[in-house]
Design a protein around this motif. Structure first.
Motif, PDB file in Angstrom:
ATOM      1  N   GLY A  24      21.752  -1.286   7.039  1.00 40.00           N
ATOM      2  CA  GLY A  24      22.427  -0.338   6.148  1.00 40.00           C
ATOM      3  C   GLY A  24      23.700  -0.870   5.529  1.00 40.00           C
ATOM      4  N   THR A  25      24.106  -2.080   5.927  1.00 41.75           N
ATOM      5  CA  THR A  25      25.345  -2.660   5.393  1.00 41.75           C
ATOM      6  C   THR A  25      25.035  -4.037   4.819  1.00 41.75           C
ATOM      7  OG1 THR A  25      25.862  -3.522   7.595  1.00 41.75           O
ATOM      8  CG2 THR A  25      26.861  -1.427   6.975  1.00 41.75           C
ATOM      9  N   PRO A  26      24.919  -4.147   3.486  1.00 41.58           N
ATOM     10  CA  PRO A  26      24.631  -5.449   2.876  1.00 41.58           C
ATOM     11  C   PRO A  26      25.664  -6.515   3.226  1.00 41.58           C
ATOM     12  CG  PRO A  26      24.392  -3.672   1.278  1.00 41.58           C
ATOM     13  CD  PRO A  26      25.007  -3.069   2.501  1.00 41.58           C
ATOM     14  N   GLU A  27      26.930  -6.101   3.345  1.00 44.91           N
ATOM     15  CA  GLU A  27      27.992  -7.016   3.740  1.00 44.91           C
ATOM     16  C   GLU A  27      28.651  -6.492   5.005  1.00 44.91           C
ATOM     17  OE1 GLU A  27      28.937  -9.918   2.565  1.00 44.91           O
ATOM     18  OE2 GLU A  27      27.405  -9.919   0.979  1.00 44.91           O
ATOM     19  N   PRO A  28      28.699  -7.288   6.068  1.00 45.59           N
ATOM     20  CA  PRO A  28      29.349  -6.822   7.302  1.00 45.59           C
ATOM     21  C   PRO A  28      30.808  -6.462   7.055  1.00 45.59           C
ATOM     22  CG  PRO A  28      28.113  -8.852   7.678  1.00 45.59           C
ATOM     23  CD  PRO A  28      28.147  -8.650   6.199  1.00 45.59           C
ATOM     24  N   PHE A  29      31.254  -5.390   7.701  1.00 51.07           N
ATOM     25  CA  PHE A  29      32.663  -4.994   7.577  1.00 51.07           C
ATOM     26  C   PHE A  29      33.218  -4.690   8.965  1.00 51.07           C
ATOM     27  CE2 PHE A  29      30.266  -1.053   7.161  1.00 51.07           C
ATOM     28  CZ  PHE A  29      30.953  -0.188   7.992  1.00 51.07           C
ATOM     29  N   PHE A  30      34.527  -4.878   9.104  1.00 47.76           N
ATOM     30  CA  PHE A  30      35.201  -4.704  10.390  1.00 47.76           C
ATOM     31  C   PHE A  30      35.181  -3.231  10.788  1.00 47.76           C
ATOM     32  CE2 PHE A  30      39.055  -3.961  12.915  1.00 47.76           C
ATOM     33  CZ  PHE A  30      38.864  -4.896  13.930  1.00 47.76           C
ATOM     34  N   ASN A  31      34.762  -2.956  12.018  1.00 51.39           N
ATOM     35  CA  ASN A  31      34.749  -1.572  12.518  1.00 51.39           C
ATOM     36  C   ASN A  31      35.448  -1.439  13.870  1.00 51.39           C
ATOM     37  OD1 ASN A  31      32.913  -2.781  14.218  1.00 51.39           O
ATOM     38  ND2 ASN A  31      31.279  -1.274  13.910  1.00 51.39           N
ATOM     39  N   GLY A  32      36.284  -2.423  14.204  1.00 46.30           N
ATOM     40  CA  GLY A  32      37.020  -2.344  15.464  1.00 46.30           C
ATOM     41  C   GLY A  32      36.095  -2.433  16.654  1.00 46.30           C
ATOM     42  N   GLY A  33      36.279  -1.541  17.603  1.00 50.24           N
ATOM     43  CA  GLY A  33      35.461  -1.544  18.813  1.00 50.24           C
ATOM     44  C   GLY A  33      34.337  -0.533  18.777  1.00 50.24           C
ATOM     45  N   THR A  53      17.416  -5.774  19.588  1.00 51.71           N
ATOM     46  CA  THR A  53      18.476  -5.232  18.732  1.00 51.71           C
ATOM     47  C   THR A  53      18.743  -6.143  17.540  1.00 51.71           C
ATOM     48  OG1 THR A  53      19.509  -4.214  20.679  1.00 51.71           O
ATOM     49  CG2 THR A  53      20.875  -4.431  18.701  1.00 51.71           C
ATOM     50  N   ALA A  54      18.698  -7.455  17.777  1.00 53.58           N
ATOM     51  CA  ALA A  54      19.024  -8.405  16.719  1.00 53.58           C
ATOM     52  C   ALA A  54      17.870  -8.618  15.740  1.00 53.58           C
ATOM     53  CB  ALA A  54      19.449  -9.737  17.329  1.00 53.58           C
ATOM     54  N   PHE A  55      16.630  -8.719  16.252  1.00 53.91           N
ATOM     55  CA  PHE A  55      15.530  -9.169  15.406  1.00 53.91           C
ATOM     56  C   PHE A  55      14.435  -8.125  15.179  1.00 53.91           C
ATOM     57  CE2 PHE A  55      17.286 -12.991  17.490  1.00 53.91           C
ATOM     58  CZ  PHE A  55      17.752 -13.637  16.355  1.00 53.91           C
ATOM     59  N   SER A  56      14.524  -6.990  15.865  1.00 55.26           N
ATOM     60  CA  SER A  56      13.608  -5.884  15.577  1.00 55.26           C
ATOM     61  C   SER A  56      14.329  -4.770  14.829  1.00 55.26           C
ATOM     62  CB  SER A  56      12.996  -5.338  16.866  1.00 55.26           C
ATOM     63  OG  SER A  56      12.174  -6.306  17.482  1.00 55.26           O
ATOM     64  N   PHE A  57      15.544  -4.422  15.309  1.00 56.72           N
ATOM     65  CA  PHE A  57      16.341  -3.383  14.654  1.00 56.72           C
ATOM     66  C   PHE A  57      17.330  -3.970  13.648  1.00 56.72           C
ATOM     67  CE2 PHE A  57      15.900  -1.622  19.174  1.00 56.72           C
ATOM     68  CZ  PHE A  57      14.638  -1.137  18.912  1.00 56.72           C
ATOM     69  N   TRP A  58      17.493  -5.295  13.661  1.00 56.68           N
ATOM     70  CA  TRP A  58      18.381  -6.017  12.739  1.00 56.68           C
ATOM     71  C   TRP A  58      19.805  -5.478  12.759  1.00 56.68           C
ATOM     72  CZ3 TRP A  58      16.989 -10.567  11.052  1.00 56.68           C
ATOM     73  CH2 TRP A  58      15.632 -10.853  10.969  1.00 56.68           C
ATOM     74  N   ASP A  59      20.307  -5.183  13.947  1.00 58.44           N
ATOM     75  CA  ASP A  59      21.705  -4.765  14.114  1.00 58.44           C
ATOM     76  C   ASP A  59      22.458  -5.938  14.744  1.00 58.44           C
ATOM     77  OD1 ASP A  59      24.127  -3.552  14.527  1.00 58.44           O
ATOM     78  OD2 ASP A  59      23.297  -1.718  15.409  1.00 58.44           O
ATOM     79  N   GLN A  60      22.917  -6.853  13.899  1.00 59.41           N
ATOM     80  CA  GLN A  60      23.553  -8.069  14.385  1.00 59.41           C
ATOM     81  C   GLN A  60      24.880  -7.795  15.085  1.00 59.41           C
ATOM     82  OE1 GLN A  60      22.011 -11.066  14.026  1.00 59.41           O
ATOM     83  NE2 GLN A  60      20.288 -10.070  13.018  1.00 59.41           N
ATOM     84  N   GLY A  61      25.617  -6.796  14.609  1.00 57.20           N
ATOM     85  CA  GLY A  61      26.905  -6.463  15.232  1.00 57.20           C
ATOM     86  C   GLY A  61      26.733  -5.975  16.664  1.00 57.20           C
ATOM     87  N   MET A  62      25.804  -5.044  16.869  1.00 55.48           N
ATOM     88  CA  MET A  62      25.560  -4.517  18.203  1.00 55.48           C
ATOM     89  C   MET A  62      24.981  -5.601  19.112  1.00 55.48           C
ATOM     90  SD  MET A  62      25.719  -2.102  20.371  1.00 55.48           S
ATOM     91  CE  MET A  62      26.026  -0.613  19.412  1.00 55.48           C
ATOM     92  N   ALA A  63      24.093  -6.436  18.579  1.00 54.91           N
ATOM     93  CA  ALA A  63      23.530  -7.514  19.372  1.00 54.91           C
ATOM     94  C   ALA A  63      24.617  -8.490  19.815  1.00 54.91           C
ATOM     95  CB  ALA A  63      22.462  -8.254  18.568  1.00 54.91           C
TER      96      ALA A  63
END
Length: 296
Positions: free
Chosen positions: A48-57, A257-267
């Motif tokens: 959902g985020t084309p460009e990663p952005f800082f979200n703290g913790g 999380t990284a390669f099925s849900f594509w959530d690199q930040g959480m992974a």
């Protein structure tokens, strides 16, 4: 600059030049990825985020509120508790036997070590056949003894025990090699002295063998605990973490999380937590056991 200082300077330069190729690879493939993982763990980086952005913790907060995370972490701790002490004890017993046996020593050592050289994917396929209901080898054995067959991999209660048993079978021979090397470094004079004093075998093991194997035990314990968190290849073949995450482990959850849900930040956040946990346990094992170790 004196002649001695110039010679020392040249030696230092040569030493760093020899280390430079290894340092470059270490920086590129270890330090840099670790730094990027730490940075990415504080960013939102999903589909959902084309460009990663800082979200703290935020990733860490969501992780702590995620029931699946606590489930897979608990699974991994139980998996470690089931595999580490049992495979270490079995490896030690195998090493003691292989070190004492008089005939067929090479064959016995090879047979014990053989499961270690089989790739984990192949091991998973072998044990998938063993655990398969109706057609599996284990179902036929249970049928011979008049027991009803069980769906070992499809039952939430039994699937973790099935995974633990398989990993113990594969890992014990690997740990045997370390214990066997440790046993062969113990002086035979100590055993001769104990024999002359009339010490029984259990007393010799408890007072001589095991204390002198403590450096090996510490090393094997750290390796075994690390392996319990990184051995997830079998999940891809056998259960994919199911049923209902009953066999899911932390590293496989990171992969999903990284390669099925594509959530690199959480992974990335999950990876940092896993690495921190492994470092903490390794430090506790090292400094906790160090005082009880006999190095001479």
């Amino acid at each position: 600059m004196g002649r001695t200082q110039r010679a020392n300077w040249k030696i230092n330069i040569y030493a760093w030049l020899l280390l430079l190729p290894s340092l470059i690879f270490l920086i590129l493939f270890t330090f840099y990825p670790v730094l990027q993982t730490v940075i990415l763990s504080f960013h939102q980086a999903d589909l959902g985020t084309p460009e990663p952005f800082f979200n703290g913790g935020e990733n860490y907060r969501q992780m702590l509120e995620d029931e699946v995370f606590w489930k897979v972490l608990t699974n991994n701790l139980w998996f470690a508790l089931g595999t580490v002490p049992t495979s270490m004890a079995l490896g030690l017993a195998m090493a003691l036997f292989a070190n004492k046996v008089l005939r067929g020593k090479g064959f016995i050592r090879t047979a014990y070590f053989y499961p270690t050289v089989v790739p984990m994917i192949a091991v998973a396929n072998i044990w998938l056949f063993i655990y398969t209901p109706e057609y599996g080898a284990l179902s036929h054995v249970m049928e011979w003894f008049g027991q009803r067959e069980m769906n070992w991999l499809g039952d939430k209660t039994n699937v973790m025990f099935a995974m633990i048993f398989m990993v113990i079978w594969k890992e014990a021979g690997y740990f045997m090699i370390f214990y066997l090397a440790g046993l062969q470094n113990i002086s035979k004079e100590l055993y001769e002295s104990a024999s002359m004093d009339g010490a029984r075998p259990w007393t010799v093991f408890r007072r001589v063998t095991f204390p002198l194997l403590m450096p090996t035990t510490m090393f094997v314990m750290i390796i075994a605990f690390t392996n319990s968190f990184k051995l997830v290849d079998h999940l891809v073949i056998m259960t994919k973490g199911g049923p209902d995450n009953a066999s899911n482990l932390l590293l496989y959850y990171i992969y999903e999380t990284a390669f099925s849900f594509w959530d690199q930040g959480m992974a990335s956040a999950l990876t940092i937590v896993m690495v921190a946990l492994l470092l903490l346990v390794a430090a506790l094992q090292f400094f906790g056991l160090d005082k009880k170790i006999h190095y001479n």
